[in-house]
Design a protein around this motif. Structure first.
Motif, short mmCIF file in Angstrom:
data_model
loop_
_atom_site.label_atom_id
_atom_site.label_comp_id
_atom_site.label_asym_id
_atom_site.label_seq_id
_atom_site.Cartn_x
_atom_site.Cartn_y
_atom_site.Cartn_z
N GLY A 108 0.79 -1.23 0.00
CA GLY A 108 0.00 0.00 0.00
C GLY A 108 0.82 1.27 0.00
O GLY A 108 0.27 2.37 0.01
N ALA A 109 2.15 1.12 0.00
CA ALA A 109 2.99 2.33 -0.11
C ALA A 109 2.78 2.93 -1.50
O ALA A 109 2.66 2.19 -2.48
N GLY A 110 2.73 4.25 -1.58
CA GLY A 110 2.48 4.89 -2.86
C GLY A 110 3.72 4.98 -3.72
O GLY A 110 3.64 4.91 -4.95
N ALA A 111 4.87 5.13 -3.09
CA ALA A 111 6.12 5.24 -3.83
C ALA A 111 7.28 5.02 -2.87
O ALA A 111 7.21 5.36 -1.69
N ILE A 112 8.34 4.43 -3.40
CA ILE A 112 9.57 4.26 -2.61
C ILE A 112 10.71 4.88 -3.40
O ILE A 112 10.91 4.57 -4.57
N PHE A 113 11.41 5.80 -2.75
CA PHE A 113 12.52 6.47 -3.41
C PHE A 113 13.83 6.00 -2.80
O PHE A 113 14.15 6.34 -1.66
N GLY A 114 14.54 5.21 -3.56
CA GLY A 114 15.79 4.63 -3.04
C GLY A 114 16.92 5.64 -3.07
O GLY A 114 16.75 6.78 -3.51
N PRO A 115 18.10 5.20 -2.61
CA PRO A 115 19.26 6.09 -2.58
C PRO A 115 19.56 6.63 -3.97
O PRO A 115 19.42 5.91 -4.96
N GLY A 116 19.91 7.89 -4.06
CA GLY A 116 20.27 8.48 -5.34
C GLY A 116 19.11 9.05 -6.11
O GLY A 116 19.30 9.67 -7.16
N THR A 117 17.88 8.87 -5.62
CA THR A 117 16.74 9.47 -6.31
C THR A 117 16.81 10.98 -6.18
O THR A 117 16.97 11.49 -5.08
N PRO A 118 16.71 11.72 -7.28
CA PRO A 118 16.70 13.18 -7.14
C PRO A 118 15.45 13.61 -6.38
O PRO A 118 14.39 13.00 -6.54
N THR A 119 15.57 14.65 -5.55
CA THR A 119 14.42 15.08 -4.75
C THR A 119 13.26 15.51 -5.65
O THR A 119 12.10 15.42 -5.26
N SER A 120 13.58 15.96 -6.88
CA SER A 120 12.51 16.41 -7.77
C SER A 120 11.55 15.27 -8.11
O SER A 120 10.36 15.50 -8.36
N THR A 121 12.04 14.01 -8.08
CA THR A 121 11.16 12.87 -8.36
C THR A 121 10.08 12.78 -7.29
O THR A 121 8.90 12.56 -7.59
N ALA A 122 10.48 12.95 -6.04
CA ALA A 122 9.51 12.89 -4.94
C ALA A 122 8.53 14.05 -5.03
O ALA A 122 7.33 13.88 -4.80
N ILE A 123 9.05 15.23 -5.36
CA ILE A 123 8.18 16.41 -5.47
C ILE A 123 7.12 16.18 -6.54
O ILE A 123 5.93 16.38 -6.32
N GLU A 124 7.59 15.73 -7.72
CA GLU A 124 6.65 15.51 -8.82
C GLU A 124 5.60 14.47 -8.45
O GLU A 124 4.41 14.63 -8.75
N TRP A 125 6.06 13.41 -7.77
CA TRP A 125 5.12 12.37 -7.38
C TRP A 125 4.04 12.93 -6.45
O TRP A 125 2.85 12.71 -6.65
N LEU A 126 4.46 13.70 -5.43
CA LEU A 126 3.50 14.26 -4.47
C LEU A 126 2.54 15.24 -5.15
O LEU A 126 1.34 15.24 -4.88
N GLU A 127 3.08 16.05 -6.04
CA GLU A 127 2.24 17.05 -6.69
C GLU A 127 1.15 16.40 -7.54
O GLU A 127 0.09 16.98 -7.77
N LYS A 128 1.45 15.19 -8.02
CA LYS A 128 0.44 14.46 -8.79
C LYS A 128 -0.48 13.65 -7.89
O LYS A 128 -1.69 13.66 -8.03
N ALA A 129 0.13 12.92 -6.96
CA ALA A 129 -0.62 11.94 -6.16
C ALA A 129 -1.54 12.60 -5.14
O ALA A 129 -2.63 12.11 -4.88
N VAL A 130 -1.13 13.73 -4.57
CA VAL A 130 -1.95 14.35 -3.52
C VAL A 130 -3.30 14.85 -4.05
O VAL A 130 -4.33 14.51 -3.49
N PRO A 131 -3.32 15.61 -5.13
CA PRO A 131 -4.63 16.06 -5.62
C PRO A 131 -5.50 14.89 -6.09
O PRO A 131 -6.72 14.98 -6.07
N ALA A 132 -4.86 13.78 -6.49
CA ALA A 132 -5.62 12.65 -7.05
C ALA A 132 -6.16 11.72 -5.97
O ALA A 132 -6.98 10.86 -6.26
N ARG A 133 -5.71 11.91 -4.73
CA ARG A 133 -6.11 10.93 -3.71
C ARG A 133 -7.58 11.10 -3.36
O ARG A 133 -8.17 12.15 -3.52
N THR A 134 -8.16 10.01 -2.84
CA THR A 134 -9.59 10.07 -2.52
C THR A 134 -9.79 10.28 -1.03
O THR A 134 -9.08 9.74 -0.24
#
Lengths: 134, 308
Positions: A108-134
């Protein structure tokens, strides 16, 4: 006039005391305009979930470097369900082996960002996933 | 009552938290919700904790929570931290020092980003207090952002204001005579185990000299929040102030002043929303006209308002 902000709890469960990664992501999300609630070290899953609920968080980011990620993700996700709060997104990072990621996502985790993931990946994911959540 | 307000006053923490967010976001329908809740307010004791950054406000708040809980009172906390003026983002870390109360169902803690408010509080603080009051918390503690000299909004929201100082500010106290030094009902010199604490106490006493003859003369005491030293005495004095304001004419006047500024603030917010809407349609065109000196800012403002 409505002015909604994305609110994210950044939590460090358990005994590992390395919060550098948590702080880096907190800072990056802040710079993306989000409100970050930082819980500090050594949180229990119960404390993390209570914090997320009291803070009306959109998402909880869990940083685990101890190898106990299976346990902590499962417990946080279960507790959120128990408290009727499974609409709060769970994501995470830290030292998490590639092979473990599919299991965490199934849990049920929405995303896992391993070592070396640029922070922008997490930002983009949140900006998409948060408005879409129910 | 609407479901959300009903759930919140019935003890549903998620509903309370959601209401506070709606107030912060100024979401549609929040005014109607506040109106439903208002008749249920007026019972809580609101304590404002303010002071410069690093003075120990969060640690002191943590100890106050502990003390009130030991007496059986439930406690709501609203802790404000600064928002970035550039991105609007914020790192809210006041919980860090209070996190041991997270497992206690009698404590509700909420972090608020200042979101452009310059007075030491945030846009949702006023409503947050009312929401927690309506939901039955006995004590509501507001921790302001770390303030300088003139962030005094807390006096418009709190029943009792506690100003936290620390040794090392030195002569600054003199400069702080106006503003924040005027709003304290109680002054705390925290980190009193550090050298210079006595001097700060004396300086505060010097400032308070000028207030002699008032109905309530603030006192100053020393604490070491880290180990809880002085906290029982702090609570005793806070309570003394509470009792005084509940029965004195000065307390009544202060409540009226607070209500007045509350109503005026609400009106100003509404007006500022209207101002925003007044010219959304023609903004570009009018700005360009003013830039080219075909119109002047005063004429534009006058014209827009005349249509309001």
């Amino acid at each position: 006039m409505s002015d909604k902000k994305i609110r994210v709890v950044i939590a460090k469960p358990g005994l590992d005391g390395h919060d550098r990664g948590a702080k880096v992501i907190a800072r990056a999300l802040r710079d993306a305009g989000m409100e970050i609630i930082y819980t500090g070290l050594r949180q229990t899953p119960e404390q993390i979930v209570t914090t997320a609920i009291q803070e009306d968080a959109d998402a909880v980011g869990i940083s685990v470097l101890s190898g106990a990620h299976q346990f902590y993700f499962k417990r946080v996700i279960d507790l959120l369900k128990e408290k009727n709060a499974s609409d709060i997104l769970v994501f995470g990072g830290g030292v998490i082996p590639e092979d473990d990621i599919p299991g965490l996502l199934d849990m049920g985790a929405g995303a896992i960002f391993g070592p070396g993931t640029p922070t922008s990946t997490a930002i983009e994911w949140l900006e998409k996933a948060v408005p879409a959540r129910t | 009552m609407s479901t959300l307000a009903e759930r919140a006053t019935g003890g549903d923490v998620r509903a309370m938290a959601r209401l506070i967010s709606m107030a912060e976001d100024r979401a549609d329908g929040v005014d109607a919700l506040m109106r439903e809740l208002y008749p249920h307010t007026g019972r809580a004791w609101t304590i404002g904790v303010t002071g410069s950054p690093g003075a120990g406000k969060s640690t002191l708040t943590d100890k106050l929570i502990e003390h009130f809980r030991s007496e059986g009172s439930t406690v709501g906390v609203l802790a404000v931290d600064p928002s970035s003026p550039y991105t609007g983002g914020a790192i809210l870390a006041d919980r860090l020092r209070m996190q041991r109360h997270t497992d206690d169902a009698g404590v509700f803690m909420r972090s608020l980003g200042a979101r452009g408010s310059l007075g030491g509080l945030s846009r949702g603080t006023r409503e947050g207090v009312l929401i927690l009051d309506a939901c039955g918390y006995d004590v509501v503690i507001i921790e302001t952002v770390g303030v300088g000299q003139s962030e005094i909004d807390v006096m418009r929201v709190a029943d009792t204001v506690c100003v936290v100082l620390v040794p090392g500010l030195g002569d600054d106290i003199q400069a702080m005579k106006a503003g924040i030094m005027e709003i304290g009902d109680l002054f705390v010199v925290n980190k009193a185990d550090r050298s210079g604490a006595d001097r700060v106490v004396n300086e505060v006493r010097g400032v308070l000299e000028f207030l002699k003859g008032r109905e309530w003369v603030p006192t100053v005491l020393q604490t070491v929040a880290e180990n809880g030293e002085g906290v029982p005495e702090l609570v005793r004095l806070l309570r003394l102030h509470r009792e005084h304001s509940l029965k004195s004419e000065a307390g009544r006047e202060r409540e009226l002043a607070r209500l007045r500024s509350k109503i005026e603030d609400i009106m100003l917010e509404r007006l500022s929303d209207r101002v925003e809407k007044l010219w959304t349609v023609r903004r570009e065109e009018l700005l360009e006209a003013v830039r080219e000196r075909k119109l002047d800012p005063y004429a534009v403002a006058e014209e827009l308002l005349s249509k309001a």
